[in-house]
Design an enzyme around this catalytic site. Structure first.
Site, PDB file in Angstrom:
ATOM      1  N   GLY A 208      40.044  43.042  -8.507  1.00 42.18           N
ATOM      2  CA  GLY A 208      40.479  42.875  -7.293  1.00 42.18           C
ATOM      3  C   GLY A 208      39.844  42.814  -5.986  1.00 42.18           C
ATOM      4  N   SER A 209      39.509  43.504  -4.884  1.00 44.09           N
ATOM      5  CA  SER A 209      38.723  42.925  -4.348  1.00 44.09           C
ATOM      6  C   SER A 209      38.076  41.681  -4.299  1.00 44.09           C
ATOM      7  CB  SER A 209      39.007  43.739  -2.682  1.00 44.09           C
ATOM      8  OG  SER A 209      40.234  44.424  -2.467  1.00 44.09           O
TER       9      SER A 209
END
Lengths: 384, 631
Positions: free
Chosen positions: B322-323
């Site tokens: 993810g981020s």
């Protein structure tokens, strides 16, 4: 012919005191030494205990000594007279084992009299020698040469041999045949007849092989190659040889034999007791015992040579040869140069009948010495 | 006279033949003497050897397994005395009676009872049969007191592995268990009944060092194998004591903190030397149970559990980062010449061809530079720069930070994960790279898969600036006592191939994430002066959000079934201005990274700094540990 020509020129009728004086004490001493060795080994076999073997062997030795002295002091003519009776009595007992014998070690060998478990086959060894000595005493040198005169003694040999073989006890049967053979030989049976028997025997061997029990075949095959199957049939022989060889020159010390005390050695108190001696006392011990036996045998031969009647000669020779056969077969068996046939070491191995019969036969040999100068007529009546 | 002559003749004949016979017998007896000489003199040595072989058995004495301690010497795995009742048939007489008497004193279930009877009947009379293991002191004393009524029953003492931390250390340490067929290497020690080897984790990796070397006992046996006496004894060498980088207290804390979630993993590392201070994965299992032996049902329950308690998710769990992947993208952008003050306008989405790529913030962030993009975790900014940088440059940077390959920690079972490149897709998927996939990759979705350990390593390199490799073993201590002498130099890792000012930009962005009121993890900041953390949230989608759903409003995580909720991730380091520790947390299907993972990481990092394991004096080490050859 004057009557006294049949009899000894010296006083034939000795008093008991004279006879005791005549006893062959050197031989008695030798015998005691051998038995002492045996008791010491039985003591060791029981891990330093008189029980269960040494004490009983000692008691039997006491009994054996009585029988031995009795046999030695009894007039040899009496033995001559009862030779056949003794023979047939033994044969009867041997036949009885077939009917009521205990099963021991897979073979019928014992007959139980309650107090004593008797092996008639051991008795038979002495009885056959007595009977053969009497027979050959009774025929002339010329008659020995005739085949017809050999039929009866051959029958005397084959009957018990066949019964023993049926038990089955290969060792005893072999000993009976060999001891009888020695007597035939010394009685003057012609050379070529022996050759004939040997050739015939070799020819029959492949057939006889078929009649052997599996365990007997195993033993013979194992003997031919003991390391072939070290945990199976060859185990006993191999372990015995390991015990024997590991004793080296001086041995591992009394009661220190590892092979015997850790039970790698089978039957250490009976047939394989010599291995134990060799392991614990080394070459010194084994040669010493062999030497004692040699002296004993030499005594026997000397007595045979010294006797002045054919019965005593053949009797002493037969019994001595019998002792030799015991010693030779047992020792070569435990040293891996003979198949395991179950022949004990005389006077040393644990076992009542053998001890008693061997001592009795030594008594007879002594009797031959004490009565060496007595002459016995062909039919057994001393003089007219 | 005739008869007398004949008798003389007969005597001569007899004497001749008896002499021959005597001669033959003498020869044979001489042969016997020769045989004796052969056996007892010539072949004596051979037979002596055979006799010794017969009677002497070598028995292996299993060495005590080395302890495993944490960096301060706190025992993590040690040996406990294990009392067991054994029964010797030949002393017991009536085995059933003795067992009945025994069952009135200690607990014996039916299963044990039958097993003992079976074993007793199969083994030789003098071979002891184990009736029950792991007796308590109370039971031991009861058996001892009742000794006279229990013939043939004795208490034997063995050793059993003890894990005082139970399930909180299970994944790091692994466990020991009986040797399986395939583990046999010909080493005789392995064939000892009851011998146990490391089956997982540190116990497996350092099995050789921990195992020690076997002692031997020379025993005399008889023909039936019964032991007569011991002739000599060599105690062997006990296993080395292994010192880990783990801080036992911190490990417990981390594990406890994760226990609030159903399924999660966390790794705490020293950013300077790669020491793993804590590594936890929940749910876990109790390694002590493996010692005693699991029932088939217990084993199957563990094996079939949907939450995979046997798997160390810290190094074998694969998650889209993810981020948390955005730092790597930012560094790749800086490297390819994009300035940190380059601004991108975020309207909430970006269109590429016919596809529309959304930012997590529906109405967009407006104009953002790199610092703000990290602070707000703006997806559109990273879509934009990734198109300029290209997926292969991003992948190269990711690899440099330990992603997409095994990082090389000293444990088995690590997974490499995936950092996609054009070639990778062609080789593994069989299709050529699509432009949109670069965008998805830039926000740590799509093909990208990482393990929590990789994320921790990435963060450690980011914060420390060195190419650290995580490690669990600091080395061994010989014997039990600490030694001042020597010492193994801590690993010296080369600096990253990234300019410091690039790292600063990213670190400042992460500082803002946690410490700027508008940062995504501001609520999970550390407020204590000097202990502040810098972090980055991550929320990994495990499902695709359809156009229709987006139009209707994205369903809240709490309303979804657990399996379809997002993974929550958080990577962080502290203290923010002088980084020493880093922490990566993944909560499976936890929802948002900022709401779920960040508070956990904050608590762990705060505790780590309070304990300050790297700042305290740890045990001296004399040698690096020997690593097992098995793979």
């Amino acid at each position: 012919m004057p009557a006294d020509a049949f009899l000894s020129t010296r006083n034939p009728e000795m008093t008991l005191r004279q006879k005791v004086w005549q006893l062959n004490w050197g031989m008695v001493l030798l015998l005691c030494l051998v038995v002492a060795v045996g008791i010491a080994m039985l003591f060791s076999a029981a891990n330093g205990s008189m029980e269960p073997w040494a004490s009983r062997q000692l008691m039997r030795f006491g009994l054996g000594a009585v029988i031995m002295f009795a046999a030695a002091l009894i007039d040899i003519r009496l033995w001559f007279r009862f030779a056949y009776l003794f023979y047939f009595g033994s044969l009867l007992l041997l036949g009885a084992v077939e009917v009521m014998g205990d099963i021991g070690m897979g073979a019928q060998r014992w007959i139980d009299f309650g107090v004593v478990r008797l092996q008639p086959s051991e008795l038979m060894k002495v009885a056959l020698i007595l009977a053969l000595a009497r027979y050959f005493h009774g025929i002339s040198g010329e008659e020995v040469g005739r085949p017809t005169f050999l039929l009866l003694p051959i029958g005397l040999v084959l009957a018990p041999a066949a019964l023993v073989l049926k038990q089955p006890d290969l060792g005893t049967a072999g000993m009976l045949l060999l001891a009888a053979g020695a007597m035939f030989f010394c009685a003057g049976v012609r050379w070529w007849k022996f050759a004939l028997v040997i050739v015939a025997g070799l020819a029959v061997m492949p057939v006889a092989w078929q009649f052997l029990h599996d365990y007997q075949k195993d033993r013979v095959l194992t003997f031919l190659n003991p390391e072939n199957d070290p945990l199976g049939a060859g185990y006993h022989t191999l372990q015995a040889m390991i015990g024997f060889g590991s004793g080296a020159v001086t041995g591992k010390g009394f009661m220190q034999g590892t092979q015997s005390h850790l039970n790698f050695l089978p039957e250490k108190q009976t047939d394989f007791i010599f291995t134990m001696l060799a392991e614990e006392f080394g070459l010194v011990g084994s040669l010493t015992l062999l030497g004692l036996y040699c002296l004993l045998l030499a005594y026997g031969f000397a007595i045979a040579f010294r006797a002045r009647n054919q019965f005593a000669r053949l009797l002493a020779l037969g019994l001595t040869t019998n002792l030799f056969l015991y010693v030779f077969i047992n020792m070569s068996m435990v040293m891996g140069i003979f198949p395991v046939v179950g022949v004990p070491l005389p006077l040393v191995s644990y076992g009542g009948t053998v001890l008693l019969t061997v001592m009795a036969s030594m008594g007879l040999v002594m009797s031959c010495y004490i009565h060496r100068d007595i002459r016995i007529s062909r039919r057994g009546t001393p003089g007219a | 006279m005739l008869q007398k002559n004949e008798d003389n003749e007969r005597q001569r004949s007899f004497s001749r033949r008896a002499l021959l016979l005597g001669g033959a017998q003498s020869l044979l007896l001489a042969g016997l003497a020769g045989r004796m000489y052969y056996l007892q003199v010539i072949e004596a040595d051979r037979y002596k050897t055979l006799a010794e072989d017969n009677r002497i058995n070598l028995r292996l004495l299993p060495p005590p397994r080395g302890r495993i301690v944490d960096r301060f010497g706190l025992p993590l795995a040690s040996n406990r005395q294990n009392f067991r009742v054994v029964l010797v048939r030949e002393h017991a007489g009536d085995v059933e009676m003795v067992l009945k008497a025994l069952s009135q004193i200690i607990d014996l279930d039916d299963h044990d009872y039958k097993r003992v009877l079976r074993e007793v009947s199969r083994k030789r009379g003098f071979v002891p049969v184990t009736v029950r293991e792991n007796l308590t002191w109370d039971e031991v004393s009861r058996v001892e007191v009742n000794g006279p009524e229990l013939p043939g029953v004795t208490i034997e003492m063995g050793q059993i592995r003890d894990y005082p931390f139970a399930d909180s250390m299970a994944h790091v340490l692994g466990y020991v268990a009986a040797v399986a067929e395939r583990d046999l290497t010909g080493e005789p020690l392995l064939e000892l009944p009851g011998f146990r080897i490391g089956k997982n984790g540190i116990e497996q990796k350092y099995d050789l060092a921990l195992r020690g070397s076997a002692g031997t006992s020379q025993i005399e046996v008889n023909a039936y194998g019964r032991v007569i006496r011991e002739l000599s004894r060599d105690e062997g060498k006990r296993g080395d004591e292994l010192v880990l980088t783990i801080d036992g207290g911190l490990q417990t804390f981390t594990h406890q903190r994760l226990m609030a979630e159903q399924s999660a993993a966390a790794v705490v590392m020293d950013v300077e030397n790669g020491d793993v201070l804590a590594m936890a994965s929940v749910p876990s299992f109790d390694p002590n149970a493996f010692n005693i032996g699991l029932t088939v049902k217990q084993w199957n329950d563990l094996l079939n559990d949907q939450l995979h308690p046997l798997t160390n998710k810290a190094l074998a769990g694969l998650y889209a980062p993810g981020s948390t992947f955005k730092m790597v993208v930012a560094l790749a952008a800086l490297k390819s010449g994009i300035r940190s003050d380059h601004k991108v306008f975020c309207p909430g989405h970006m269109t590429l061809g016919r596809s529309r790529f959304h930012c997590w913030k529906r109405h967009g962030h407006g104009w953002v530079d790199m610092h703000d993009a990290i602070k707000h975790s703006c997806d559109v900014y990273f879509y934009d720069v990734s198109r300029k940088v290209g997926v292969d440059n991003i992948a190269a940077m990711a690899n440099h930070f330990g992603l997409g390959q095994e990082v090389g920690i000293d444990l088995f079972g690590e997974r490499a994960g995936v950092v996609p490149t054009r070639d990778w897709k062609l080789a593994n998927v069989g299709e050529s790279w699509q432009g949109g996939e670069t965008l998805i990759t830039a926000i740590g979705q799509g093909f990208v898969l990482t393990t929590p350990l990789q994320l921790a390593t990435m963060t450690a390199r980011l914060a420390g600036g060195r190419q650290v490799i995580p490690r669990l073993s600091r080395g061994v201590r010989a014997g039990a006592g600490p030694t001042e002498a020597g010492g193994v130099a801590p690993p010296d890792f080369p600096p990253l191939d990234v300019p410091l000012e690039h790292l600063r930009v990213v670190r400042d962005g992460m500082d803002a994430v946690s410490n700027h009121p508008r940062g995504t993890a501001y609520r999970a900041r550390i407020e204590e002066e000097g202990l502040e953390l810098a972090g980055k949230t991550g929320t990994a989608q495990v499902r695709r959000i359809s156009m229709a759903e987006r139009a209707a409003g994205v369903t809240k995580n709490e309303q979804l079934p657990w399996r379809r909720r997002d993974h929550a991730l958080f990577v962080s380091f502290a203290p923010v201005h002088k980084p020493r520790y880093c922490c990566a947390v993944v909560v499976e299907h936890g929802g948002g990274g900022s709401a779920v993972a960040a508070p956990i990481a904050r608590d762990i990092l705060l505790e780590t700094q309070r304990r300050d394991p790297s700042g305290r004096r740890s045990l001296p080490i004399i040698a690096p540990a020997q690593i097992a050859e098995r793979g």
